[in-house]
Enzyme design. Structure first.
Site, PDB file in Angstrom:
ATOM      1  N   ASN A  62      68.794  -2.480 -16.057  1.00  0.00           N
ATOM      2  CA  ASN A  62      69.982  -2.401 -16.881  1.00  0.00           C
ATOM      3  C   ASN A  62      69.883  -3.401 -18.026  1.00  0.00           C
ATOM      4  OD1 ASN A  62      72.762  -3.130 -17.730  1.00  0.00           O
ATOM      5  ND2 ASN A  62      73.363  -1.665 -16.166  1.00  0.00           N
ATOM      6  N   HIS A  75      71.297   1.942 -18.501  1.00  0.00           N
ATOM      7  CA  HIS A  75      71.379   1.524 -17.111  1.00  0.00           C
ATOM      8  C   HIS A  75      69.985   1.548 -16.496  1.00  0.00           C
ATOM      9  CE1 HIS A  75      75.930   2.635 -16.744  1.00  0.00           C
ATOM     10  NE2 HIS A  75      75.688   1.727 -17.657  1.00  0.00           N
ATOM     11  N   GLU A 107      68.755   3.385 -14.138  1.00  0.00           N
ATOM     12  CA  GLU A 107      68.259   4.755 -13.969  1.00  0.00           C
ATOM     13  C   GLU A 107      67.844   5.368 -15.309  1.00  0.00           C
ATOM     14  OE1 GLU A 107      71.661   4.141 -10.940  1.00  0.00           O
ATOM     15  OE2 GLU A 107      71.248   3.587 -13.012  1.00  0.00           O
ATOM     16  N   SER A 167      74.332   2.385  -6.152  1.00  0.00           N
ATOM     17  CA  SER A 167      74.858   3.742  -6.253  1.00  0.00           C
ATOM     18  C   SER A 167      75.031   4.093  -7.727  1.00  0.00           C
ATOM     19  CB  SER A 167      76.206   3.812  -5.535  1.00  0.00           C
ATOM     20  OG  SER A 167      76.753   5.099  -5.611  1.00  0.00           O
ATOM     21  N   CYS A 206      76.278   5.335 -11.322  1.00  0.00           N
ATOM     22  CA  CYS A 206      77.582   5.539 -11.957  1.00  0.00           C
ATOM     23  C   CYS A 206      77.737   7.021 -12.309  1.00  0.00           C
ATOM     24  CB  CYS A 206      77.687   4.669 -13.217  1.00  0.00           C
ATOM     25  SG  CYS A 206      76.637   5.239 -14.578  1.00  0.00           S
ATOM     26  N   CYS A 229      75.045   8.213 -14.945  1.00  0.00           N
ATOM     27  CA  CYS A 229      73.706   8.334 -14.359  1.00  0.00           C
ATOM     28  C   CYS A 229      73.646   9.492 -13.363  1.00  0.00           C
ATOM     29  CB  CYS A 229      73.284   7.022 -13.715  1.00  0.00           C
ATOM     30  SG  CYS A 229      72.972   5.722 -14.946  1.00  0.00           S
TER      31      CYS A 229
END
Length: 194
Positions: free
Chosen positions: A80, A91, A93, A115, A117, A120
């Protein structure tokens, strides 16, 4: 001669070195058989090293690694950089996907330290991922069922170091945590209510 060969152990030192190397350089310094022996927990630890990198840079501690399912080689990784790059959607991902480039993501596995967002989660579905491993549903969760409804196999492989790091970050930077999840409007609305 490779710097990291198949006989090397997946120690934190080795995984941290891989986390800090450009993905495009890995073929030149890491023997292919090294990746084949890594477990899902090893890839999650590598993602946690990327989360630590973001935290050390003053950002949100979220990291991600994408591996090719057949070779288990790393094809993308990222962390991130909301703060560092002033980019609301960079982010862990999305950074890993950008690093991986144009490819068939249905043939890969995404390891993410937290987890995903809403943004993503939508991108994971849109890019055709079939397998996601999440490292922390203790501090944040909620989109695992959304991904499953899109046909994504979601596994939880919680990493204690990643959980502790994110908990620390959230306590130290509650407004930045909220901004990363919901944007500055949510932070400004929260602060206006004080």
């Amino acid at each position: 001669m490779m710097l990291i060969n198949s006989e090397d152990k997946a120690t934190d030192r080795v995984l941290n070195a891989i986390a800090h190397m450009p993905t495009r350089s890995l073929d030149a310094v890491v023997e292919k058989d090294f990746f084949r022996k890594l477990t899902d927990a090893d890839f999650m630890r590598l993602a946690t090293h990327l989360a630590r990198k973001s935290y050390d840079e003053g950002g949100c501690p979220i990291g991600a690694v994408i591996i090719d399912n057949a070779s288990r080689a790393i094809v993308g990784k990222g962390h991130n950089t909301l703060v560092q790059d002033d980019d609301p959607y960079n982010h862990g991902e999305t950074a890993a996907m950008r690093d991986a480039g144009r490819r068939d993501f249905s043939q890969t596995t995404l390891f993410t330290t937290l987890s995903p967002c809403d943004v993503c989660t939508a991108l994971i579905g849109a890019r055709g991922f079939k397998h996601v491993v999440v490292g922390d549903v203790t501090n944040a969760s909620g989109n695992e069922d959304v991904l499953r409804a899109k046909g994504v196999v979601v596994e939880v492989q919680e990493d204690p170091a990643g959980i502790a790091l994110y908990r620390q970050f959230r306590c130290e930077n509650p407004d930045l945590d909220l901004e990363d999840w919901k944007g500055l409007a949510a932070v400004n609305n929260k602060n206006a209510l004080r």
